[in-house]
Design a protein around this motif. Sequence first.
Motif, mmCIF file in Angstrom:
data_model
loop_
_atom_site.group_PDB
_atom_site.id
_atom_site.type_symbol
_atom_site.label_atom_id
_atom_site.label_comp_id
_atom_site.label_asym_id
_atom_site.label_seq_id
_atom_site.Cartn_x
_atom_site.Cartn_y
_atom_site.Cartn_z
ATOM 1 N N GLU A 147 21.347 80.376 82.945
ATOM 2 C CA GLU A 147 21.923 79.709 81.774
ATOM 3 C C GLU A 147 23.074 78.805 82.207
ATOM 4 O OE1 GLU A 147 22.953 82.663 78.923
ATOM 5 O OE2 GLU A 147 20.867 83.278 78.566
ATOM 6 N N ILE A 148 22.713 77.657 82.780
ATOM 7 C CA ILE A 148 23.717 76.662 83.158
ATOM 8 C C ILE A 148 23.293 75.317 82.585
ATOM 9 C CG2 ILE A 148 24.323 77.864 85.288
ATOM 10 C CD1 ILE A 148 22.753 75.747 86.813
ATOM 11 N N THR A 149 24.246 74.432 82.422
ATOM 12 C CA THR A 149 23.956 73.100 81.892
ATOM 13 C C THR A 149 22.969 72.375 82.800
ATOM 14 O OG1 THR A 149 26.175 72.990 80.953
ATOM 15 C CG2 THR A 149 24.983 70.904 81.196
ATOM 16 N N ASN A 150 21.981 71.731 82.194
ATOM 17 C CA ASN A 150 20.960 70.938 82.890
ATOM 18 C C ASN A 150 19.981 71.778 83.704
ATOM 19 O OD1 ASN A 150 21.765 68.355 81.960
ATOM 20 N ND2 ASN A 150 23.402 68.296 83.497
ATOM 21 N N VAL A 232 26.800 75.748 91.002
ATOM 22 C CA VAL A 232 27.849 75.680 89.987
ATOM 23 C C VAL A 232 27.505 74.653 88.922
ATOM 24 C CG1 VAL A 232 30.281 75.170 89.541
ATOM 25 C CG2 VAL A 232 29.623 76.389 91.615
ATOM 26 N N GLU A 233 27.106 73.465 89.370
ATOM 27 C CA GLU A 233 26.765 72.382 88.449
ATOM 28 C C GLU A 233 25.522 71.666 88.954
ATOM 29 O OE1 GLU A 233 30.010 69.738 87.052
ATOM 30 O OE2 GLU A 233 31.267 70.888 88.445
ATOM 31 N N VAL A 268 23.723 68.415 92.895
ATOM 32 C CA VAL A 268 24.100 69.820 92.804
ATOM 33 C C VAL A 268 25.451 70.044 93.463
ATOM 34 C CG1 VAL A 268 23.550 72.144 93.617
ATOM 35 C CG2 VAL A 268 21.739 70.694 92.719
ATOM 36 N N LYS A 269 26.274 70.838 92.802
ATOM 37 C CA LYS A 269 27.513 71.308 93.394
ATOM 38 C C LYS A 269 27.414 72.811 93.572
ATOM 39 C CE LYS A 269 32.567 71.337 92.884
ATOM 40 N NZ LYS A 269 33.716 70.913 92.046
ATOM 41 N N ALA A 270 27.788 73.297 94.784
ATOM 42 C CA ALA A 270 27.653 74.715 95.110
ATOM 43 C C ALA A 270 28.986 75.435 95.046
ATOM 44 C CB ALA A 270 27.053 74.868 96.505
ATOM 45 N N THR A 271 28.922 76.760 95.034
ATOM 46 C CA THR A 271 30.142 77.560 95.003
ATOM 47 C C THR A 271 30.966 77.400 96.271
ATOM 48 O OG1 THR A 271 28.823 79.433 95.808
ATOM 49 C CG2 THR A 271 29.251 79.337 93.441
ATOM 50 N N PHE A 282 14.591 74.175 92.726
ATOM 51 C CA PHE A 282 13.579 75.173 92.396
ATOM 52 C C PHE A 282 14.283 76.508 92.123
ATOM 53 C CE2 PHE A 282 10.059 77.889 94.607
ATOM 54 C CZ PHE A 282 9.757 78.493 93.409
ATOM 55 N N PHE A 283 14.199 76.962 90.867
ATOM 56 C CA PHE A 283 14.804 78.232 90.495
ATOM 57 C C PHE A 283 13.814 79.379 90.709
ATOM 58 C CE2 PHE A 283 17.402 75.365 87.757
ATOM 59 C CZ PHE A 283 18.659 75.735 88.248
ATOM 60 N N ALA A 284 14.173 80.286 91.589
ATOM 61 C CA ALA A 284 13.404 81.519 91.785
ATOM 62 C C ALA A 284 14.374 82.663 91.536
ATOM 63 C CB ALA A 284 12.824 81.570 93.190
#
Length: 476
Positions: A147-150, A232-233, A268-271, A282-284
């Motif tokens: 559940e993140i934006t975009n 993150v984003e 993409v911005k990472a932690t 790709f979301f797994a």
Amino acid sequence: MSFDYDLFVIGGGSGGVRAARTAAETGAKVALAEEYRMGGTCVIRGCVPKKLMVFASGFSAMMEDAQAYGWHLEPGKFDWGTFRGKLHAELDRLESVYRSLLDRSAVTVYDTRAKLADPHTVELADGTRVTAKHILVATGGHPVTPEITNADLGIVSNDIFLMEEMPKSVLIIGGGYIACEFACILNGLGVEVTQFYRGAQILRGFDEEARGLVAEEMKAQGIDLHLGTNIVEMAPAGDAHIGHLTESDAAGPESGARGNGKGKPVWVKATNGTEAVYDHVFFATGRRPSTEGLGLEEAGVKLGRKGEIVVDDYSQTSVPSIYAIGDVTGRIELTPVAIREGMAFTETVFKGNPTKPDHDLVPSAVFTQPELGTVGLTEEAAAEQEPVEIYCTSFKPMNKAFAGRNDRVLMKLIVSKETRKVLGCHIVAPEAGEMIQLAGIAVKMGATKEDFDRVCAVHPTMAEELVTMRSPSRTA
């Protein structure tokens, strides 16, 4: 009370089809409803197409090895379009096989969505209602996104098989078997693969030593694996047209083609503070039981915290006339398990032979490169249960060493000190899935370490190490 059917199955995956067929073979009048394509996740958007992609992705390394063995080969390039066409033709063939099996078993098929209206009534999408003495829910599961934006800019496992073009770069979010398998597949097909996993090590729940070796081998093959890292984003990065999905391909209810931004590069911005642009994200990041909108709770069926259908040992729900099998129950989410649950359901309900599906010591494989095959307890779980001996060896297999590769494999047995039974077997190696199927027979039968030792080795093979480890590496 008379019913239209003795059994109505909702869901045409492997478990639902097997239950429908075996019930019909007893003389029961059976119907089945499937809203998308017959065969379910495994055949249409899971095990089968994935394994074919595993095969395809392995040829690049094979060609390199062949040259090391003296074969003169021209460098090749993978043609996704050619493979994709053959892949979908094979899935069409398999779906027709499933339909033929149902037809031969005299199962009535409704190609539409179905839901419960009450404990004995099923309502089809057009409003038609039919009644059944027993209802079996076998709707499986589906991939979910964070559940993140975009998040709708990303793709899920269902989308991989529908891409028109192979991307140049992919960011995979997740560390489970689906994430790791596709990281290896896409890497083998020439895609630049980056993988983020928020945990300390991939393949949570598997043997620590085995999953550690898989991670090392993945990184050695060029997969840019970042542990303790998450997204993150994310946002659209441009309008370039890369690997989009066609409208016809995206038409299925579980195609995963949710957003209009798919096929365009994603920023993409990472932690860890890094920023990058990828052709696909790709979301797994997990799967959930497909129970929404089925009228289950309205009919009185109890659901668990994750939406899974709560069942007893015989797959019966809180409503006596309603049963459930497969991934929708959140038990062991494997196709062969769903099939066995379907067969146990028929034995119980239609043959008068109460049968519990056996969920103990189920072998499984992760089709990474190398593969991970496992059955029984991990070292960590076994050590919590009782004193154990660990027999383990890691080495360069002959075929890879000769080709000049540094690939390593692992053979591991977890043995009870008291009973000498082999409590777990873990293999990291090419074709580990094939090996663990056979090792699983011995472990299921309760074989001891001495039983393994009495078996003569097949030489020269990797698997011979399973019967030649005489001294424990350590105790726990």
